[in-house]
Design a protein around this motif. Structure first.
Motif, mmCIF file in Angstrom:
data_model
loop_
_atom_site.group_PDB
_atom_site.id
_atom_site.type_symbol
_atom_site.label_atom_id
_atom_site.label_comp_id
_atom_site.label_asym_id
_atom_site.label_seq_id
_atom_site.Cartn_x
_atom_site.Cartn_y
_atom_site.Cartn_z
ATOM 1 N N ILE A 55 -0.717 -7.173 -4.739
ATOM 2 C CA ILE A 55 -1.175 -8.403 -6.054
ATOM 3 C C ILE A 55 -2.166 -8.568 -6.181
ATOM 4 C CG2 ILE A 55 -0.506 -10.615 -6.828
ATOM 5 C CD1 ILE A 55 2.020 -10.646 -4.873
ATOM 6 N N LEU A 56 -3.226 -8.426 -5.390
ATOM 7 C CA LEU A 56 -4.689 -9.246 -6.670
ATOM 8 C C LEU A 56 -4.842 -7.162 -7.254
ATOM 9 C CD1 LEU A 56 -6.010 -9.818 -3.540
ATOM 10 C CD2 LEU A 56 -6.693 -10.985 -5.213
ATOM 11 N N LEU A 57 -4.255 -6.043 -6.435
ATOM 12 C CA LEU A 57 -4.819 -4.640 -7.230
ATOM 13 C C LEU A 57 -4.007 -5.055 -8.622
ATOM 14 C CD1 LEU A 57 -6.582 -1.716 -7.233
ATOM 15 C CD2 LEU A 57 -3.893 -1.270 -6.152
ATOM 16 N N SER A 92 -2.341 -7.296 -9.837
ATOM 17 C CA SER A 92 -2.354 -8.348 -11.757
ATOM 18 C C SER A 92 -4.195 -8.020 -12.390
ATOM 19 C CB SER A 92 -1.703 -9.374 -10.939
ATOM 20 O OG SER A 92 -2.735 -10.441 -9.912
ATOM 21 N N SER A 93 -4.984 -8.203 -11.119
ATOM 22 C CA SER A 93 -6.182 -7.894 -12.046
ATOM 23 C C SER A 93 -7.508 -6.965 -11.427
ATOM 24 C CB SER A 93 -6.736 -8.910 -10.760
ATOM 25 O OG SER A 93 -6.238 -10.562 -11.140
ATOM 26 N N GLY A 94 -6.827 -5.877 -10.651
ATOM 27 C CA GLY A 94 -7.588 -4.879 -10.296
ATOM 28 C C GLY A 94 -8.168 -5.203 -9.322
ATOM 29 N N ILE A 95 -8.431 -6.125 -8.574
ATOM 30 C CA ILE A 95 -9.327 -6.516 -7.455
ATOM 31 C C ILE A 95 -8.873 -5.926 -5.774
ATOM 32 C CG2 ILE A 95 -10.127 -8.102 -5.660
ATOM 33 C CD1 ILE A 95 -9.683 -10.435 -8.848
ATOM 34 N N VAL A 96 -9.469 -4.824 -5.785
ATOM 35 C CA VAL A 96 -9.378 -3.966 -4.043
ATOM 36 C C VAL A 96 -10.742 -4.548 -3.142
ATOM 37 C CG1 VAL A 96 -8.898 -2.414 -4.822
ATOM 38 C CG2 VAL A 96 -11.023 -2.643 -5.032
ATOM 39 N N ARG A 97 -10.309 -4.651 -1.844
ATOM 40 C CA ARG A 97 -11.320 -5.286 -0.812
ATOM 41 C C ARG A 97 -11.958 -3.657 -0.113
ATOM 42 N NH1 ARG A 97 -10.350 -11.198 2.109
ATOM 43 N NH2 ARG A 97 -12.661 -10.613 2.057
ATOM 44 N N ASP A 98 -12.647 -3.681 0.444
ATOM 45 C CA ASP A 98 -13.297 -2.967 1.336
ATOM 46 C C ASP A 98 -13.140 -3.154 2.911
ATOM 47 O OD1 ASP A 98 -13.956 -0.502 -1.128
ATOM 48 O OD2 ASP A 98 -15.827 -2.520 -1.277
ATOM 49 N N ALA A 134 -7.505 3.998 -5.110
ATOM 50 C CA ALA A 134 -8.148 2.979 -5.866
ATOM 51 C C ALA A 134 -9.857 3.389 -5.361
ATOM 52 C CB ALA A 134 -7.777 2.003 -6.007
ATOM 53 N N ALA A 149 -11.141 2.169 -2.393
ATOM 54 C CA ALA A 149 -11.210 1.375 -1.072
ATOM 55 C C ALA A 149 -10.255 1.402 0.513
ATOM 56 C CB ALA A 149 -10.977 -0.152 -1.528
#
Lengths: 100, 470
Positions: B140-142, B144-150, B171, B173
């Motif tokens: 959902i982070l990816l 809805s907001s283009g956020i990834v966690r490495d 992405a 990550a």
């Protein structure tokens, strides 16, 4: 440990809000929870039972683990509230006080 | 003020809900769609209207396919009510909801519940620490907001775990590891269903391609992992487990858990519809007839909220349910269309027996250690639940009264299945016999200010919400 830096794969319009007195950069369309995650903030509240710290868990409004105080209103789901310029967000500590 | 009437209220704007609403509106029904999110698509197509070309490329073509669904829905005559929370449904189908800080009421002739799935609870030591999320949350982070966690560790099992891994790799990550808790022998057991699954072989090819891509990217995969636990004091610091005859410890502050998805029962339970335990999937399903009808009058369910089948059949089910609802309301509907939709759904479903055999939850997830927290909201452990069962508590509602499990803000959404299973195992019965939490309104917390602004039709018969017996 290699820390798991959270980051964005693209940039859109930036807005700014406040978390615990610190300025946080967010992007339009972010939920408060997403913006805090991107800023590396994982500790959002204390559990009302043991006081243990909690952060995001489901990101879809089901688990209620990301409860924070937004513009003075406690018990807001950070994952269900869209960020707006100038929001004032605080960690929620324990149970919210009922103001009458 | 009088509450509005519509022919059909659809709850949930995921694939089943928006496909149903588009179809029903096309047949001339007056349709409203209520959804808690700000934009249509549900969790599977979360962010589909705003995703950039880069995000669409990372998330893949099955995700991008959602755009045509939301476009058709937007151009349909269905009324769309985003940012709207349904918090009660009466026995007369009067629907109480909150929107824009105000509680209101609607009186639909029929309700289609399209509230989809939730992730199965995966209670392991340390799963409440900050830094531990569901795999769905990572996605959902990816989306809805283009956020990834490495350097994230993905732990558990299921197609979504591999999908999230491939999307993270695309992405840039790459996950630090995959810790798969699939018990030994599951793949071989699943192969028994291969001939049937070949009817929808594209799902199998996609799955194999995902696993190959993750391995080719050099992500360490720990197979048949057992004894999963997360260490940390104020946030996750490491995950420990056994795999390949050795004990492992991976230091990480980002862990995403997944153990499959299950129908979201909150609304079907609220309306008192009959549910049945599915032993193979270790979850409850609302009981439906061939026309998507629950045991509650004129309340229907389509999509993963009925049984897990995935996004594509969910949209087909939504369309079919809309046609059948229109027919139930006296409209004439083409039988050929109905037959084609039924065939499409049956074809997509043919892959399920194989997937369900392989990815049934791991026994250790269904039987957590005594010290493991089960109810995250009220911090109730498996051992506390077992000891109250030993004292004579017959089911989840007594556990709720005595221990507050399921009484916190999530109202059992996360822990419900785990609590039912732990009680059932302790009593030596099936969760069908044990039962489930009684789901009462409001099904999500609402503010007193919202209630204060509530002005339902004075003349309308009141909801069963006052009927708070037992």
């Amino acid at each position: 440990m290699v820390p798991s830096r959270a980051r964005r794969i693209e940039e859109v319009r930036t807005i700014s809000f406040e978390f615990e007195g610190l300025a946080v950069q967010a992007q339009e369309g972010d939920s408060v929870a997403a913006a805090l995650t991107a800023a590396g903030i994982v500790d959002l509240r204390d559990s009302p039972v043991s006081g243990a710290p909690r952060g995001i868990y489901c990101m879809m409004g089901a688990c209620f683990d990301c409860l924070v105080e937004i513009d003075g209103q406690p018990n807001r789901q950070a994952c269900m509230c869209e960020v707006r310029e100038g929001l004032v967000v605080r960690r929620q500590q324990g149970r919210a006080e009922l103001e009458l | 003020m009088s509450a509005r009437s519509v022919d059909l209220l659809v709850i949930g704007a995921g694939p089943a809900g928006i496909a149903a609403a588009t179809e029903a509106a096309g047949l001339g029904l007056s349709v409203s769609v209520m959804d808690e999110q700000s934009r249509p698509g549900g969790q599977i197509y979360r962010g589909i209207e705003t995703a950039s070309p880069k995000r669409l490329a990372v998330l893949g073509k099955d995700y991008a396919a959602g755009r045509s669904l939301t476009e058709s829905f937007r151009s349909s005559a269905a009324e769309y009510l985003p940012d709207t929370l349904v918090w009660n449904i009466g026995s007369d189908r009067s629907v109480d909801f909150s929107r824009g800080g105000r509680a209101q009421q609607m009186n639909p002739s029929a309700i289609l519940v399209a509230t989809g799935a939730l992730e199965r609870p995966m209670p392991i030591p340390g799963w409440t620490l900050p830094g531990v999320t569901t795999a769905g949350a990572l996605q959902i982070l990816l989306k809805s907001s283009g956020i990834v966690r490495d350097n994230c560790v993905l732990a558990g099992a299921g197609p979504l775990l591999w999908l999230v891994a491939t999307q993270m790799i695309a992405a840039g990550a790459r996950p630090a590891a995959i810790v798969e808790n699939l018990p030994r022998g599951r793949i071989v057991a699943g192969l028994r269903h291969l001939p049937g699954a070949l009817r929808a072989r594209e799902y199998l090819f996609k799955g194999l391609a995902m696993i190959a891509r993750v391995k080719a990217a050099g992500v360490p995969v720990y197979a048949n992992a057992t004894g999963l636990a997360i260490e940390g004091s104020t946030q996750a610091e490491a995950i420990t487990f056994s795999s390949g005859g050795r004990q492992h410890r991976i230091e990480t502050d980002a862990i995403a858990l997944h153990q499959g998805v299950v129908p979201n029962q909150q609304i079907t339970r609220l309306v008192g519809a009959e549910h049945r335990w599915d032993a193979a999937q270790a979850c409850f399903h609302p009981v439906l007839d061939a026309r998507f009808r629950t045991s509650a009058d004129s309340i229907y369910v389509a999509g993963d909220g009925a049984a897990i089948n995935g996004a594509r059949p969910a949209a087909l089910q939504g369309r079919l349910a809309a046609l059948l609802i229109a027919e139930d309301q006296g409209r004439r509907v083409g039988t050929e269309r109905i037959r084609r939709l039924q065939a499409g759904i049956a074809r997509d479903k043919s892959v399920r027996p194989m997937l369900e055999t392989i990815y049934a939850p791991a026994p250790e997830i269904l039987a957590p250690a005594d010290s493991t927290l089960i109810c995250r909201c009220e911090e109730v452990t498996a051992g506390e639940i077992r000891s109250v069962v030993d004292l004579g508590a017959p089911g989840p509602n007594q556990i709720k009264s005595m221990l507050r499990a399921g009484m916190g803000p999530c109202q059992g959404r996360v822990c419900g299945l785990a609590v039912a299973q732990i009680i059932a195992d302790r009593k030596g019965e099936t969760p069908e016999e044990t039962g489930y939490y009684r789901i009462r309104p409001p099904i999500k917390p609402i503010t007193l200010a919202e209630l204060a602004a509530y002005a339902p039709d004075e003349d309308a018969p009141r909801a069963a919400s006052g009927d708070a017996a037992a």
